[in-house]
Design a protein around this motif. Sequence first.
Motif, mmCIF file in Angstrom:
data_model
loop_
_atom_site.group_PDB
_atom_site.id
_atom_site.type_symbol
_atom_site.label_atom_id
_atom_site.label_comp_id
_atom_site.label_asym_id
_atom_site.label_seq_id
_atom_site.Cartn_x
_atom_site.Cartn_y
_atom_site.Cartn_z
ATOM 1 N N SER A 2 0.821 -1.205 0.000
ATOM 2 C CA SER A 2 0.000 0.000 0.000
ATOM 3 C C SER A 2 0.863 1.267 0.000
ATOM 4 O O SER A 2 0.422 2.315 -0.477
ATOM 5 C CB SER A 2 -0.948 0.001 1.188
ATOM 6 O OG SER A 2 -0.220 0.046 2.393
ATOM 7 N N THR A 3 2.071 1.171 0.518
ATOM 8 C CA THR A 3 2.981 2.325 0.487
ATOM 9 C C THR A 3 3.346 2.675 -0.950
ATOM 10 O O THR A 3 3.373 3.853 -1.314
ATOM 11 C CB THR A 3 4.249 2.022 1.297
ATOM 12 O OG1 THR A 3 3.869 1.676 2.626
ATOM 13 C CG2 THR A 3 5.169 3.220 1.319
ATOM 14 N N TRP A 4 3.611 1.661 -1.773
ATOM 15 C CA TRP A 4 3.954 1.913 -3.174
ATOM 16 C C TRP A 4 2.764 2.478 -3.938
ATOM 17 O O TRP A 4 2.937 3.347 -4.791
ATOM 18 C CB TRP A 4 4.471 0.640 -3.845
ATOM 19 C CG TRP A 4 5.835 0.280 -3.343
ATOM 20 C CD1 TRP A 4 6.154 -0.746 -2.515
ATOM 21 C CD2 TRP A 4 7.045 0.987 -3.604
ATOM 22 N NE1 TRP A 4 7.498 -0.742 -2.235
ATOM 23 C CE2 TRP A 4 8.077 0.324 -2.898
ATOM 24 C CE3 TRP A 4 7.370 2.121 -4.333
ATOM 25 C CZ2 TRP A 4 9.386 0.740 -2.920
ATOM 26 C CZ3 TRP A 4 8.693 2.528 -4.349
ATOM 27 C CH2 TRP A 4 9.679 1.846 -3.657
ATOM 28 N N ILE A 5 1.577 2.018 -3.630
ATOM 29 C CA ILE A 5 0.368 2.559 -4.281
ATOM 30 C C ILE A 5 0.207 4.026 -3.884
ATOM 31 O O ILE A 5 -0.116 4.874 -4.721
ATOM 32 C CB ILE A 5 -0.872 1.723 -3.900
ATOM 33 C CG1 ILE A 5 -0.756 0.319 -4.501
ATOM 34 C CG2 ILE A 5 -2.156 2.406 -4.362
ATOM 35 C CD1 ILE A 5 -1.811 -0.650 -4.020
ATOM 36 N N LEU A 6 0.433 4.329 -2.618
ATOM 37 C CA LEU A 6 0.343 5.713 -2.151
ATOM 38 C C LEU A 6 1.382 6.597 -2.830
ATOM 39 O O LEU A 6 1.075 7.705 -3.287
ATOM 40 C CB LEU A 6 0.523 5.752 -0.633
ATOM 41 C CG LEU A 6 0.431 7.125 0.026
ATOM 42 C CD1 LEU A 6 -0.964 7.697 -0.137
ATOM 43 C CD2 LEU A 6 0.800 7.029 1.484
ATOM 44 N N ILE A 7 2.617 6.129 -2.930
ATOM 45 C CA ILE A 7 3.674 6.906 -3.586
ATOM 46 C C ILE A 7 3.330 7.133 -5.054
ATOM 47 O O ILE A 7 3.460 8.250 -5.571
ATOM 48 C CB ILE A 7 5.036 6.200 -3.424
ATOM 49 C CG1 ILE A 7 5.493 6.271 -1.978
ATOM 50 C CG2 ILE A 7 6.082 6.820 -4.344
ATOM 51 C CD1 ILE A 7 6.721 5.457 -1.670
ATOM 52 N N PHE A 8 2.872 6.082 -5.733
ATOM 53 C CA PHE A 8 2.497 6.223 -7.146
ATOM 54 C C PHE A 8 1.321 7.188 -7.308
ATOM 55 O O PHE A 8 1.319 8.043 -8.195
ATOM 56 C CB PHE A 8 2.146 4.848 -7.743
ATOM 57 C CG PHE A 8 1.725 4.918 -9.173
ATOM 58 C CD1 PHE A 8 2.653 5.125 -10.176
ATOM 59 C CD2 PHE A 8 0.383 4.801 -9.514
ATOM 60 C CE1 PHE A 8 2.261 5.209 -11.497
ATOM 61 C CE2 PHE A 8 -0.020 4.886 -10.828
ATOM 62 C CZ PHE A 8 0.919 5.092 -11.825
ATOM 63 N N PHE A 15 2.058 15.077 -10.909
ATOM 64 C CA PHE A 15 2.449 15.157 -12.310
ATOM 65 C C PHE A 15 1.310 15.626 -13.222
ATOM 66 O O PHE A 15 1.516 16.480 -14.092
ATOM 67 C CB PHE A 15 2.954 13.790 -12.775
ATOM 68 C CG PHE A 15 3.303 13.726 -14.229
ATOM 69 C CD1 PHE A 15 4.443 14.338 -14.698
ATOM 70 C CD2 PHE A 15 2.482 13.064 -15.128
ATOM 71 C CE1 PHE A 15 4.773 14.295 -16.041
ATOM 72 C CE2 PHE A 15 2.798 13.009 -16.463
ATOM 73 C CZ PHE A 15 3.948 13.620 -16.924
ATOM 74 N N LEU A 16 0.117 15.085 -13.046
ATOM 75 C CA LEU A 16 -0.986 15.378 -13.968
ATOM 76 C C LEU A 16 -1.384 16.860 -14.027
ATOM 77 O O LEU A 16 -1.580 17.385 -15.123
ATOM 78 C CB LEU A 16 -2.196 14.496 -13.643
ATOM 79 C CG LEU A 16 -2.065 13.048 -14.088
ATOM 80 C CD1 LEU A 16 -3.298 12.257 -13.686
ATOM 81 C CD2 LEU A 16 -1.827 12.937 -15.576
ATOM 82 N N PRO A 17 -1.520 17.558 -12.899
ATOM 83 C CA PRO A 17 -1.875 18.979 -13.015
ATOM 84 C C PRO A 17 -0.825 19.822 -13.741
ATOM 85 O O PRO A 17 -1.123 20.884 -14.264
ATOM 86 C CB PRO A 17 -2.020 19.441 -11.565
ATOM 87 C CG PRO A 17 -2.269 18.216 -10.794
ATOM 88 C CD PRO A 17 -1.553 17.117 -11.510
#
Length: 108
Positions: A2-8, A15-17
């Motif tokens: 879940s940490t990697w999902i949170l970081i991603f 990045f998107l905005p």
Amino acid sequence: MSTWILIFGLGLCTFLPRYLPLVLWGQRELPPLARTVLGAVPPAVLAALVVPAMLVPTGTTLDTSLENPYLLGSLAVFMLFFLTRRMLLSSFIGVLVFFAAQWFFGGV
């Protein structure tokens, strides 16, 4: 995991905005009103960061006295930059004024 999902997810939210406006409006000319409004954003953000730190140095009460070293250092920077238009010199003198006032008034 879940940490990697949170970081991603947070990376995507950062990045998107920044990327989407370039993709959607990259080739178009901004209207004059949009350019004017966007030109005022950096000074407004800088003021929103600096003014509270300058006027509320302890984080709890407003301090506009001349014993506030943050206020004295900031005023020195503003006045020197207005007179000389030399940012590095103004910042250096402002830091010196801040530390001198902090030493003279016994710190905050």
